[in-house]
Design a protein around this motif. Sequence first.
Motif, PDB file in Angstrom:
ATOM      1  N   HIS A  18       5.199  -5.354  -7.719  1.00 26.35           N
ATOM      2  CA  HIS A  18       4.575  -6.505  -8.386  1.00 26.35           C
ATOM      3  C   HIS A  18       4.246  -7.461  -7.471  1.00 26.35           C
ATOM      4  CE1 HIS A  18       5.528  -4.994 -12.403  1.00 26.35           C
ATOM      5  NE2 HIS A  18       6.144  -4.137 -11.663  1.00 26.35           N
ATOM      6  N   LYS A  53       0.756  -1.193   0.046  1.00 27.69           N
ATOM      7  CA  LYS A  53       0.088  -0.006   0.024  1.00 27.69           C
ATOM      8  C   LYS A  53       0.785   1.272  -0.060  1.00 27.69           C
ATOM      9  CE  LYS A  53      -3.621   2.371   2.863  1.00 27.69           C
ATOM     10  NZ  LYS A  53      -4.424   2.366   4.157  1.00 27.69           N
ATOM     11  N   GLU A  88       0.692  -4.299  -9.337  1.00 30.73           N
ATOM     12  CA  GLU A  88       0.270  -5.200 -10.479  1.00 30.73           C
ATOM     13  C   GLU A  88       0.333  -6.739  -9.561  1.00 30.73           C
ATOM     14  OE1 GLU A  88       1.844  -7.181 -14.502  1.00 30.73           O
ATOM     15  OE2 GLU A  88       2.138  -4.838 -14.180  1.00 30.73           O
ATOM     16  N   LYS A 119      -9.497  -2.918  -0.537  1.00 32.39           N
ATOM     17  CA  LYS A 119      -9.470  -1.447  -0.910  1.00 32.39           C
ATOM     18  C   LYS A 119      -8.156  -1.114  -0.577  1.00 32.39           C
ATOM     19  CE  LYS A 119     -10.566  -0.387   3.769  1.00 32.39           C
ATOM     20  NZ  LYS A 119      -9.397   0.029   4.511  1.00 32.39           N
ATOM     21  N   ASP A 120      -7.195  -1.667   0.261  1.00 35.73           N
ATOM     22  CA  ASP A 120      -5.954  -1.366   0.463  1.00 35.73           C
ATOM     23  C   ASP A 120      -4.961  -1.438  -0.590  1.00 35.73           C
ATOM     24  OD1 ASP A 120      -6.473  -0.122   2.897  1.00 35.73           O
ATOM     25  OD2 ASP A 120      -6.169  -2.007   4.069  1.00 35.73           O
ATOM     26  N   ILE A 121      -5.092  -2.367  -1.693  1.00 36.01           N
ATOM     27  CA  ILE A 121      -4.165  -2.475  -2.795  1.00 36.01           C
ATOM     28  C   ILE A 121      -4.138  -1.394  -3.543  1.00 36.01           C
ATOM     29  CG2 ILE A 121      -3.617  -4.103  -4.810  1.00 36.01           C
ATOM     30  CD1 ILE A 121      -5.410  -6.256  -3.442  1.00 36.01           C
ATOM     31  N   PRO A 122      -3.143  -0.795  -3.715  1.00 37.26           N
ATOM     32  CA  PRO A 122      -3.069   0.524  -4.770  1.00 37.26           C
ATOM     33  C   PRO A 122      -2.953   0.343  -6.004  1.00 37.26           C
ATOM     34  CG  PRO A 122      -0.773  -0.145  -3.972  1.00 37.26           C
ATOM     35  CD  PRO A 122      -1.717  -1.143  -3.159  1.00 37.26           C
ATOM     36  N   GLN A 123      -3.532   1.328  -6.570  1.00 39.28           N
ATOM     37  CA  GLN A 123      -3.600   1.106  -8.050  1.00 39.28           C
ATOM     38  C   GLN A 123      -2.488   1.046  -9.030  1.00 39.28           C
ATOM     39  OE1 GLN A 123      -5.588   4.612  -9.524  1.00 39.28           O
ATOM     40  NE2 GLN A 123      -3.942   6.128  -9.288  1.00 39.28           N
ATOM     41  N   GLU A 124      -1.353   1.431  -8.283  1.00 42.37           N
ATOM     42  CA  GLU A 124       0.078   1.185  -8.991  1.00 42.37           C
ATOM     43  C   GLU A 124       0.432  -0.204  -8.891  1.00 42.37           C
ATOM     44  OE1 GLU A 124       0.138   5.280  -6.868  1.00 42.37           O
ATOM     45  OE2 GLU A 124      -0.573   3.202  -6.557  1.00 42.37           O
ATOM     46  N   LYS A 149       7.364   0.759  -7.353  1.00 37.85           N
ATOM     47  CA  LYS A 149       6.292   0.148  -7.977  1.00 37.85           C
ATOM     48  C   LYS A 149       6.296  -1.407  -7.583  1.00 37.85           C
ATOM     49  CE  LYS A 149       4.055  -1.451 -12.489  1.00 37.85           C
ATOM     50  NZ  LYS A 149       2.575  -1.144 -12.136  1.00 37.85           N
TER      51      LYS A 149
END
Length: 433
Positions: free
Chosen positions: A39, A29, A64, A57-62, A37
């Motif tokens: 992965h 997060k 992968e 919800k805690d997984i950031p959009q950045e 970044k």
Amino acid sequence: MSERKVLIIAYYWPPSGGSGVQRWLKFVKYLPQFGWKPHVFTPANPSFEIKDESLLKDIPQEAEVIRFPIWEPYSLFNVLSGKKKNSGTFVPGNGRSSVFQKLSVWIRGNFLIPDPRVFWVRPSVKFLSEYLKKNQITTIITTGPPHSIHLIGLKLKKKNPSLKWLADFRDPWSEWGFLESVRVGTNAKWLHRKLEKKVLKNADEIITITPFYVRQLERLSGRKVNLLTNGFDEEDFKDFKVVKSDKFLVRHIGIVNEKCDPRPFMIAVGDLCKEDEEIKRLIKIEFVGTVHPAFREFVSTDETLSSVTVFTGTVPHRALMDIYASSAVLVLVLNGYKDAEGYMPGKLFEYLTTGLPILGIGPEDGDAAQLLNETGNGVMIKEGSIDEIKRRMFDHFVNWKNNITVKNVDNSKKYQRRAITEKLTGLLSGLRI
């Protein structure tokens, strides 16, 4: 400056729930805030009973997230044993084990080394060798248990010696008390130590979660081991406020497994209830999470304890904030575990953040005791000190009844997940030099 990337190989990941998920979910997060970044490589179909969709919800959009299929023998075990539910464990749920269950536990302990997820190692290494090359990732992190995850890192490092590898130990390996539960024999212990030694030797950095484990792993490896404790996420507590209930709510959060032994605490509670009618009328003991059948039976067969105790199943992590808020005392039980002096479970840091009094049952000179002393939020009491447990509980009851709030020293900022992630990025940056 090229983009900084890191691949985290983790078995436990949302929507799986439980304590094993929190550590690396929170690291992931906050990693993007420090220019990394993430992965994440995780099973597509893990055998894990607890689920918590709220953690997604805690997984950031950045980030992968790569979900890769895994085969585990639990499904075969369930078919052969007649189980309808996949529990993700060979350890029987109570003391009345069948011959088949005992045999299964022995096979798990002596043939599935280091653990039943070992069948994921070879296909994962094959896939990740290409993935790392394609995505130009030169830094990886493995986190165990399951410790077979570290074998993925070991094999990737062997194939590409220039790869930078950080190995995270959330629990011990060869000296883990759990191995006793699965009846690991002499030959299997030797193999555990051999594999562990290879991981400790070849990883570029080793991290673990408590000072006790640091000393243990440094003794086994002969090298420096880094301490990155668990912590709490300040965002989870941004609207947190304690609200007094009409009951004296004393709560234990988390799993009570076959090793965890809350009975000394409950014996003290039972004595208090028999000695003080007001306490019996107002107290409510609640266990939030999965509870071992033997302990449930211990409570249910005691008329006094059964009248003041409730068992609440596993709840989403987000719901814990309301549960904390209405509590009067939070209970931490460490006795019953091997090397309990080295336990600092993730929930302890959340306990600290609430500002509520903490009553710990376990080693008085362990890491958790030192943390409680440092922050001023509570005490650890050894399991045999029933009178001391009673005294502390009575004091907490009087304070609660009279609306007395004990001011605690707040040293918890260094245990914020974001602050600990910053320390992690320092290690990662050092690997790249």
